[in-house]
Scaffold this active site. Structure first.
Site, PDB file in Angstrom:
ATOM      1  N   GLY A 120     -12.698  53.644 -35.652  1.00  0.00           N
ATOM      2  CA  GLY A 120     -12.818  54.585 -36.764  1.00  0.00           C
ATOM      3  C   GLY A 120     -11.474  54.841 -37.404  1.00  0.00           C
TER       4      GLY A 120
ATOM      5  N   GLY B  24     -11.030  56.392 -40.947  1.00  0.00           N
ATOM      6  CA  GLY B  24     -11.532  57.735 -41.216  1.00  0.00           C
ATOM      7  C   GLY B  24     -10.419  58.773 -41.185  1.00  0.00           C
TER       8      GLY B  24
ATOM      9  N   THR C  93     -18.589  63.612 -31.748  1.00  0.00           N
ATOM     10  CA  THR C  93     -19.653  64.420 -31.163  1.00  0.00           C
ATOM     11  C   THR C  93     -21.016  63.863 -31.567  1.00  0.00           C
ATOM     12  OG1 THR C  93     -19.476  65.961 -33.034  1.00  0.00           O
ATOM     13  CG2 THR C  93     -18.248  66.509 -31.049  1.00  0.00           C
TER      14      THR C  93
ATOM     15  N   HIS D 200     -17.297  74.464 -40.398  1.00  0.00           N
ATOM     16  CA  HIS D 200     -16.674  73.162 -40.583  1.00  0.00           C
ATOM     17  C   HIS D 200     -16.837  72.697 -42.024  1.00  0.00           C
ATOM     18  CE1 HIS D 200     -16.777  73.059 -36.174  1.00  0.00           C
ATOM     19  NE2 HIS D 200     -15.892  72.084 -36.249  1.00  0.00           N
TER      20      HIS D 200
ATOM     21  N   LYS E 205     -19.171  67.156 -42.146  1.00  0.00           N
ATOM     22  CA  LYS E 205     -19.458  67.040 -40.718  1.00  0.00           C
ATOM     23  C   LYS E 205     -20.944  66.764 -40.522  1.00  0.00           C
ATOM     24  CE  LYS E 205     -18.793  69.322 -36.240  1.00  0.00           C
ATOM     25  NZ  LYS E 205     -18.234  68.086 -35.646  1.00  0.00           N
TER      26      LYS E 205
END
Length: 230
Positions: free
Chosen positions: A8, A11, A87, A141, A145
């Site tokens: 990733g 990102g 997550t 957040h 997300k």
């Protein structure tokens, strides 16, 4: 020298991890994994092609829920330690990662939050919940997300006494924030943590990269690394 693969890497969190690892004297980014980076030096579109080109010591994963499990299984199967900040893993997936980490040569560390202040917030909230009868959690957040409630909120609730309700807020302009509000007789206690940029997570990521090789099996959360007593 710890050879690190960042999954990733294109990102927001991945770029921060690449920068943080590159600043450390005892580790380096050996390879980056992200389809966006295909064609760049030491970059690969997926983890399997990266590991086919060479075996790093540790993979750090900040991808998306749809990718993290396959990446973890691939890395552990290749004998690569994994540090996971993505997550959204299910209990069944975590159990499979645990089985692989306990039965193979590579270890895993999964943390919902790598900010040291957030880990302290969770520890304080767990202790406070033993003395105050009711609590609720508000997590806030950025609007990109993908999961709600956040992994940090779920981890906080799991550490606390009782079953605190969790409220999720997703808005542009936010990064990562959480309040734990506890209530007692004629008093309240609020414990709040704010990550003002993604750099707040980097000291914990670096700490996890250094620690994972020395922690057999699966480590959940950064607390055992910081405190050594959980």
């Amino acid at each position: 020298m710890i050879e690190v693969c960042v999954a990733g890497a294109a990102g927001r969190m991945g770029r921060a991890v690449v920068g943080a690892v590159s600043r450390e004297e005892d580790m380096r980014v050996a390879m980056s994994v992200d389809p966006v980076l295909e064609g760049e030096p030491d970059s690969y579109p997926d983890l399997m092609s990266a590991i086919a080109a060479g075996t790093p010591d540790v993979m750090v994963d900040f991808t998306v829920p749809d990718s993290v499990f396959a990446n973890a299984i691939t890395a552990l199967g290749a004998g690569v330690h994994v540090v996971i900040g993505t997550t959204g893993l299910s209990d069944e997936q975590v159990a499979e990662i645990r089985a692989l980490a306990e039965g193979g040569p590579a270890n895993a560390l999964i943390a919902p939050n790598f900010a040291v202040g957030a880990v302290l917030m969770m520890r304080f909230a767990a202790e406070a919940s033993r003395h105050m009868p009711k609590a609720e959690i508000i997590e806030l957040h950025h609007d990109r997300k993908l999961d709600a409630p956040s992994g940090t909120a779920l981890r906080t609730a799991a550490l606390m006494e009782g079953e605190p309700a969790i409220h999720s807020v997703r808005l542009p302009g936010l990064v990562a924030h959480q309040e734990v509000i506890l209530g007692g007789t004629d008093e309240t206690l609020t414990i709040r943590h704010d990550s003002l940029s993604r750099e707040s997570f980097m000291p914990g990521v670096v700490l996890a990269v250094r620690a994972v090789e020395q922690r057999p099996g699966l480590t959940l959360g950064l607390e055992p690394v910081l405190f050594g007593d959980l």
